[in-house]
Write a protein that holds these residues in place. Structure first.
Motif, PDB file in Angstrom:
ATOM      1  N   ARG A  90       0.830  -1.217   0.000  1.00 38.26           N
ATOM      2  CA  ARG A  90       0.000   0.000   0.000  1.00 38.26           C
ATOM      3  C   ARG A  90       0.855   1.253   0.000  1.00 38.26           C
ATOM      4  O   ARG A  90       0.597   2.191  -0.743  1.00 38.26           O
ATOM      5  CB  ARG A  90      -0.909   0.045   1.225  1.00 38.26           C
ATOM      6  N   LEU A  91       1.855   1.298   0.876  1.00 39.73           N
ATOM      7  CA  LEU A  91       2.696   2.490   0.959  1.00 39.73           C
ATOM      8  C   LEU A  91       3.478   2.720  -0.329  1.00 39.73           C
ATOM      9  O   LEU A  91       3.724   3.868  -0.713  1.00 39.73           O
ATOM     10  CB  LEU A  91       3.647   2.373   2.147  1.00 39.73           C
ATOM     11  N   SER A  92       3.869   1.652  -1.003  1.00 39.94           N
ATOM     12  CA  SER A  92       4.650   1.763  -2.232  1.00 39.94           C
ATOM     13  C   SER A  92       3.795   2.080  -3.450  1.00 39.94           C
ATOM     14  O   SER A  92       4.312   2.560  -4.459  1.00 39.94           O
ATOM     15  CB  SER A  92       5.389   0.447  -2.508  1.00 39.94           C
ATOM     16  N   SER A  93       2.509   1.818  -3.369  1.00 45.06           N
ATOM     17  CA  SER A  93       1.642   1.965  -4.533  1.00 45.06           C
ATOM     18  C   SER A  93       1.254   3.424  -4.776  1.00 45.06           C
ATOM     19  O   SER A  93       1.235   4.236  -3.844  1.00 45.06           O
ATOM     20  CB  SER A  93       0.383   1.111  -4.373  1.00 45.06           C
ATOM     21  N   PRO A  94       0.930   3.746  -6.028  1.00 43.39           N
ATOM     22  CA  PRO A  94       0.514   5.116  -6.345  1.00 43.39           C
ATOM     23  C   PRO A  94      -0.838   5.434  -5.703  1.00 43.39           C
ATOM     24  O   PRO A  94      -1.730   4.597  -5.677  1.00 43.39           O
ATOM     25  CB  PRO A  94       0.388   5.122  -7.865  1.00 43.39           C
ATOM     26  N   ALA A  95      -0.950   6.647  -5.212  1.00 46.63           N
ATOM     27  CA  ALA A  95      -2.218   7.123  -4.660  1.00 46.63           C
ATOM     28  C   ALA A  95      -3.097   7.616  -5.812  1.00 46.63           C
ATOM     29  O   ALA A  95      -2.590   7.942  -6.886  1.00 46.63           O
ATOM     30  CB  ALA A  95      -1.953   8.253  -3.674  1.00 46.63           C
ATOM     31  N   LEU A 122       6.758   9.902  -6.679  1.00 45.96           N
ATOM     32  CA  LEU A 122       6.257  11.122  -6.038  1.00 45.96           C
ATOM     33  C   LEU A 122       4.752  11.074  -5.782  1.00 45.96           C
ATOM     34  O   LEU A 122       4.226  11.918  -5.059  1.00 45.96           O
ATOM     35  CB  LEU A 122       6.608  12.355  -6.874  1.00 45.96           C
ATOM     36  N   SER A 123       4.077  10.096  -6.362  1.00 51.26           N
ATOM     37  CA  SER A 123       2.642   9.970  -6.119  1.00 51.26           C
ATOM     38  C   SER A 123       2.326   8.754  -5.251  1.00 51.26           C
ATOM     39  O   SER A 123       1.169   8.407  -5.085  1.00 51.26           O
ATOM     40  CB  SER A 123       1.878   9.883  -7.447  1.00 51.26           C
ATOM     41  N   SER A 124       3.359   8.126  -4.704  1.00 56.91           N
ATOM     42  CA  SER A 124       3.122   6.957  -3.854  1.00 56.91           C
ATOM     43  C   SER A 124       2.526   7.391  -2.518  1.00 56.91           C
ATOM     44  O   SER A 124       2.678   8.535  -2.084  1.00 56.91           O
ATOM     45  CB  SER A 124       4.419   6.183  -3.619  1.00 56.91           C
ATOM     46  N   HIS A 125       1.854   6.473  -1.873  1.00 53.94           N
ATOM     47  CA  HIS A 125       1.264   6.760  -0.563  1.00 53.94           C
ATOM     48  C   HIS A 125       2.338   7.182   0.439  1.00 53.94           C
ATOM     49  O   HIS A 125       2.118   8.112   1.219  1.00 53.94           O
ATOM     50  CB  HIS A 125       0.494   5.544  -0.036  1.00 53.94           C
ATOM     51  N   ILE A 126       3.499   6.531   0.430  1.00 53.67           N
ATOM     52  CA  ILE A 126       4.532   6.885   1.406  1.00 53.67           C
ATOM     53  C   ILE A 126       5.044   8.296   1.164  1.00 53.67           C
ATOM     54  O   ILE A 126       5.298   9.045   2.115  1.00 53.67           O
ATOM     55  CB  ILE A 126       5.705   5.853   1.444  1.00 53.67           C
ATOM     56  N   HIS A 127       5.152   8.698  -0.084  1.00 49.25           N
ATOM     57  CA  HIS A 127       5.588  10.066  -0.374  1.00 49.25           C
ATOM     58  C   HIS A 127       4.554  11.072   0.140  1.00 49.25           C
ATOM     59  O   HIS A 127       4.914  12.104   0.716  1.00 49.25           O
ATOM     60  CB  HIS A 127       5.829  10.270  -1.872  1.00 49.25           C
ATOM     61  N   LEU A 128       3.275  10.759  -0.052  1.00 49.27           N
ATOM     62  CA  LEU A 128       2.225  11.654   0.440  1.00 49.27           C
ATOM     63  C   LEU A 128       2.231  11.730   1.965  1.00 49.27           C
ATOM     64  O   LEU A 128       2.051  12.803   2.545  1.00 49.27           O
ATOM     65  CB  LEU A 128       0.856  11.204  -0.069  1.00 49.27           C
ATOM     66  N   VAL A 129       2.445  10.586   2.609  1.00 45.73           N
ATOM     67  CA  VAL A 129       2.505  10.576   4.078  1.00 45.73           C
ATOM     68  C   VAL A 129       3.680  11.425   4.550  1.00 45.73           C
ATOM     69  O   VAL A 129       3.544  12.262   5.454  1.00 45.73           O
ATOM     70  CB  VAL A 129       2.602   9.126   4.616  1.00 45.73           C
ATOM     71  N   ALA A 151      -7.578   2.492   2.067  1.00 42.82           N
ATOM     72  CA  ALA A 151      -7.663   2.346   0.619  1.00 42.82           C
ATOM     73  C   ALA A 151      -8.010   0.906   0.251  1.00 42.82           C
ATOM     74  O   ALA A 151      -7.749  -0.020   1.006  1.00 42.82           O
ATOM     75  CB  ALA A 151      -6.336   2.723  -0.025  1.00 42.82           C
ATOM     76  N   ASP A 152      -8.589   0.779  -0.933  1.00 41.11           N
ATOM     77  CA  ASP A 152      -8.785  -0.569  -1.450  1.00 41.11           C
ATOM     78  C   ASP A 152      -7.410  -1.190  -1.650  1.00 41.11           C
ATOM     79  O   ASP A 152      -6.416  -0.494  -1.816  1.00 41.11           O
ATOM     80  CB  ASP A 152      -9.519  -0.543  -2.795  1.00 41.11           C
ATOM     81  N   LYS A 153      -7.379  -2.506  -1.645  1.00 36.07           N
ATOM     82  CA  LYS A 153      -6.092  -3.175  -1.857  1.00 36.07           C
ATOM     83  C   LYS A 153      -5.533  -2.772  -3.215  1.00 36.07           C
ATOM     84  O   LYS A 153      -6.259  -2.718  -4.201  1.00 36.07           O
ATOM     85  CB  LYS A 153      -6.263  -4.698  -1.806  1.00 36.07           C
ATOM     86  N   PRO A 154      -4.226  -2.461  -3.268  1.00 33.62           N
ATOM     87  CA  PRO A 154      -3.624  -2.051  -4.530  1.00 33.62           C
ATOM     88  C   PRO A 154      -3.654  -3.190  -5.544  1.00 33.62           C
ATOM     89  O   PRO A 154      -3.498  -4.352  -5.190  1.00 33.62           O
ATOM     90  CB  PRO A 154      -2.201  -1.666  -4.175  1.00 33.62           C
ATOM     91  N   SER A 155      -3.866  -2.816  -6.790  1.00 30.95           N
ATOM     92  CA  SER A 155      -3.895  -3.834  -7.829  1.00 30.95           C
ATOM     93  C   SER A 155      -2.484  -4.135  -8.293  1.00 30.95           C
ATOM     94  O   SER A 155      -1.602  -3.277  -8.236  1.00 30.95           O
ATOM     95  CB  SER A 155      -4.731  -3.345  -9.008  1.00 30.95           C
ATOM     96  N   ALA A 156      -2.266  -5.342  -8.740  1.00 32.03           N
ATOM     97  CA  ALA A 156      -0.949  -5.718  -9.254  1.00 32.03           C
ATOM     98  C   ALA A 156      -0.745  -5.027 -10.579  1.00 32.03           C
ATOM     99  O   ALA A 156      -1.644  -4.959 -11.402  1.00 32.03           O
ATOM    100  CB  ALA A 156      -0.889  -7.244  -9.426  1.00 32.03           C
ATOM    101  N   ARG A 157       0.432  -4.485 -10.771  1.00 31.37           N
ATOM    102  CA  ARG A 157       0.709  -3.758 -12.017  1.00 31.37           C
ATOM    103  C   ARG A 157       1.709  -4.509 -12.839  1.00 31.37           C
ATOM    104  O   ARG A 157       2.551  -5.149 -12.432  1.00 31.37           O
ATOM    105  CB  ARG A 157       1.228  -2.374 -11.713  1.00 31.37           C
TER     106      ARG A 157
END
Length: 157
Positions: A90-95, A122-129, A151-157
């Motif tokens: 979640r933290l690594s995924s884009p918000a 720069l749009s990842s959850h950890i960056h926003l936090v 957040a909903d579970k991040p989708s695999a990219r």
């Protein structure tokens, strides 16, 4: 305006998640004083309500599956804490773009001229936090933490 204890929860959660993300995949001791500030016990050896609220926030993060730990160190720390796979993902995924714009402002040319991989970082959850924590603005911290935790579970990219 949210209740002060809820705003403190968001700040405590943000700091804890940022500390654990920075140390990942190492296990670290997560000290309440590093998150909530210094605390002096009373004449009976009891911690302040603020200290205990922070300790409770750490335990809640563990109970909800965002971190794991081996043991508690009295009511002062979590021993050998680490993010769970779901929290790390979640933290690594884009918000969502709407959240990025809400917290970071509209897309500026400097950010859009960056390579796509950096734009994603720069749009990842950890960056926003981290950005919300730097702003010291409780509403921004609340948005960033709610978006990450709920957040909903991040989708695999």
């Amino acid at each position: 305006m949210a209740d002060i204890h809820v705003e403190e929860f968001y700040k405590d959660a943000a700091i804890a998640l940022a500390q654990l993300y920075s140390a990942f995949p190492r296990r670290v001791n997560l000290f309440v004083e590093d998150i909530a500030g210094p605390d002096e016990t009373d004449e009976f050896g009891l911690h302040s309500k603020r200290h205990m609220a922070c300790f409770g926030a750490l335990l809640w993060l563990a109970e909800e599956g965002f971190l794991r730990y081996v043991d508690t160190i009295r009511q002062e720390a979590l021993d050998q804490a680490i993010l769970t796979q779901e929290a790390f993902t979640r933290l690594s995924s884009p918000a969502p773009d709407a959240l990025v714009e809400k917290l970071m402002g509209p897309q500026d040319p400097a950010r859009t001229s960056l390579p796509p991989s950096l734009q994603e970082d720069l749009s990842s959850h950890i960056h926003l936090v981290r950005t919300a924590l730097k702003s010291r603005h409780s509403v921004r911290i609340g948005y960033a933490v709610r978006a990450t935790l709920f957040a909903d579970k991040p989708s695999a990219r």
